[in-house]
Motif scaffolding. Structure first.
Motif, PDB file in Angstrom:
ATOM      1  N   TRP A  62     -12.257  -3.639  -2.214  1.00  0.00           N
ATOM      2  CA  TRP A  62     -11.461  -4.241  -0.973  1.00  0.00           C
ATOM      3  C   TRP A  62      -9.928  -4.061  -1.338  1.00  0.00           C
ATOM      4  O   TRP A  62      -9.569  -4.335  -2.199  1.00  0.00           O
ATOM      5  N   VAL A  63      -9.242  -3.165  -0.266  1.00  0.00           N
ATOM      6  CA  VAL A  63      -8.035  -2.832  -0.623  1.00  0.00           C
ATOM      7  C   VAL A  63      -6.923  -3.054   0.700  1.00  0.00           C
ATOM      8  O   VAL A  63      -7.610  -2.951   1.907  1.00  0.00           O
ATOM      9  N   ALA A  64      -6.077  -3.923   0.381  1.00  0.00           N
ATOM     10  CA  ALA A  64      -5.084  -4.404   1.561  1.00  0.00           C
ATOM     11  C   ALA A  64      -4.427  -2.940   2.155  1.00  0.00           C
ATOM     12  O   ALA A  64      -4.398  -2.038   1.559  1.00  0.00           O
ATOM     13  N   LYS A  65      -4.518  -2.821   3.441  1.00  0.00           N
ATOM     14  CA  LYS A  65      -4.112  -2.034   4.206  1.00  0.00           C
ATOM     15  C   LYS A  65      -2.611  -1.607   4.049  1.00  0.00           C
ATOM     16  O   LYS A  65      -2.175  -0.543   4.149  1.00  0.00           O
ATOM     17  N   SER A  66      -1.850  -2.547   3.449  1.00  0.00           N
ATOM     18  CA  SER A  66      -0.439  -2.295   2.915  1.00  0.00           C
ATOM     19  C   SER A  66      -0.317  -1.634   1.696  1.00  0.00           C
ATOM     20  O   SER A  66       0.524  -1.114   1.369  1.00  0.00           O
ATOM     21  N   ALA A  67      -1.346  -1.552   0.965  1.00  0.00           N
ATOM     22  CA  ALA A  67      -1.282  -1.024  -0.342  1.00  0.00           C
ATOM     23  C   ALA A  67      -0.918   0.411  -0.165  1.00  0.00           C
ATOM     24  O   ALA A  67      -1.574   1.258   0.619  1.00  0.00           O
ATOM     25  N   LYS A  68      -0.372   1.152  -1.429  1.00  0.00           N
ATOM     26  CA  LYS A  68      -0.243   2.639  -1.251  1.00  0.00           C
ATOM     27  C   LYS A  68      -1.074   3.181  -2.194  1.00  0.00           C
ATOM     28  O   LYS A  68      -0.773   2.895  -3.451  1.00  0.00           O
ATOM     29  N   LEU A  69      -2.170   3.759  -1.946  1.00  0.00           N
ATOM     30  CA  LEU A  69      -2.796   4.696  -3.016  1.00  0.00           C
ATOM     31  C   LEU A  69      -2.729   5.992  -3.003  1.00  0.00           C
ATOM     32  O   LEU A  69      -2.837   6.630  -1.909  1.00  0.00           O
ATOM     33  N   TYR A  70      -2.080   6.506  -4.244  1.00  0.00           N
ATOM     34  CA  TYR A  70      -1.836   7.992  -4.088  1.00  0.00           C
ATOM     35  C   TYR A  70      -3.078   8.663  -4.375  1.00  0.00           C
ATOM     36  O   TYR A  70      -4.082   8.169  -4.722  1.00  0.00           O
ATOM     37  N   PRO A  71      -2.863  10.045  -4.154  1.00  0.00           N
ATOM     38  CA  PRO A  71      -4.162  10.809  -4.394  1.00  0.00           C
ATOM     39  C   PRO A  71      -4.733  10.908  -5.670  1.00  0.00           C
ATOM     40  O   PRO A  71      -3.911  10.651  -6.619  1.00  0.00           O
TER      41      PRO A  71
END
Length: 226
Positions: A62-71
């Protein structure tokens, strides 16, 4: 409750208002007692998360929609990544990872079976395994938590000349709130760093560093006077 090693307890190391793991840690006297329970706790918690705030990305992730995941990041479940957290390129999250709000999991950082309180940062080439990082705890570039003894025996915590039995074969480090770990340091199995404590760069740490103290080298630990 009378506890022999009060400085090593959850209540001495952490403000539980800064983690979603509060119910898990509240049930523990010492933080390492939570390590075998992180995965199942995440699975249960993940099912209760708001779909308006979190999205599910694969099984038990589960990942918060406001989190920033880089490539170019890899995330295995069970894992929760909180709001406003950054997961930078090359990060390897191996599962059983409860990562709070406003955290940084940096480039080429590996996280496994760990709790990161809100604001915790492992930003550059770190290994965080079988560990707990408190609120705004920070590891400098290249600092690692070594979580397994070479003889694979159970880990103990050395405090005041006494070895405190943990019953854990894998145990990295318990970092209190606002702990600062210098670049290139190795935290040997069973390291506990108190609130607001600091560790000099390139240190090899074993045992307990008291709150509001600075670890310079083995046998040289001084109180911080800011």
């Amino acid at each position: 409750m009378n506890v022999k090693h009060e400085e090593l307890t959850v209540r001495a190391l952490y403000d539980l208002s800064y983690t979603a793991a509060r119910p898990l840690l509240e049930a523990c006297t010492y933080p390492w007692e939570a390590l075998p329970k992180i995965g199942e706790f995440i699975k249960a918690l993940g099912k209760t998360l708001s779909p308006e705030e979190y999205e599910q990305r694969g099984e038990d992730v589960w990942v918060a929609k406001s989190a920033k995941l880089y490539p170019n990041v890899y995330i295995a479940g069970p894992t929760i990544i909180g709001p406003e957290t950054e997961v930078r390129p090359g990060a390897f999250i191996r599962g059983n990872a409860l990562i709070g709000a406003g955290c940084v999991v940096g480039n080429s950082t590996e996280v496994k079976n760990a709790i990161l309180f809100d604001g915790a940062q492992a930003p550059h080439y770190n290994y965080i395994g079988d560990s707990v990082m408190g609120h705004k705890a920070h590891t400098g570039a290249g600092a690692v938590t070594s979580n397994l003894k070479q003889d694979h025996s159970n880990v103990t915590v050395l405090k005041d000349g006494e070895r405190v039995e943990t019953g854990m074969r894998k145990f990295g480090a318990m970092l209190g709130d606002h702990a600062e770990i210098g670049c290139g340091s190795v935290l040997n199995p069973g390291t506990v760093v108190g609130k607001n404590a600091r560790v000099y760069p390139l240190s090899m740490v074993r045992g307990f560093v008291p709150a509001n103290h600075i670890y310079k080298k083995a046998g040289e630990v001084a109180e911080i006077h800011d």
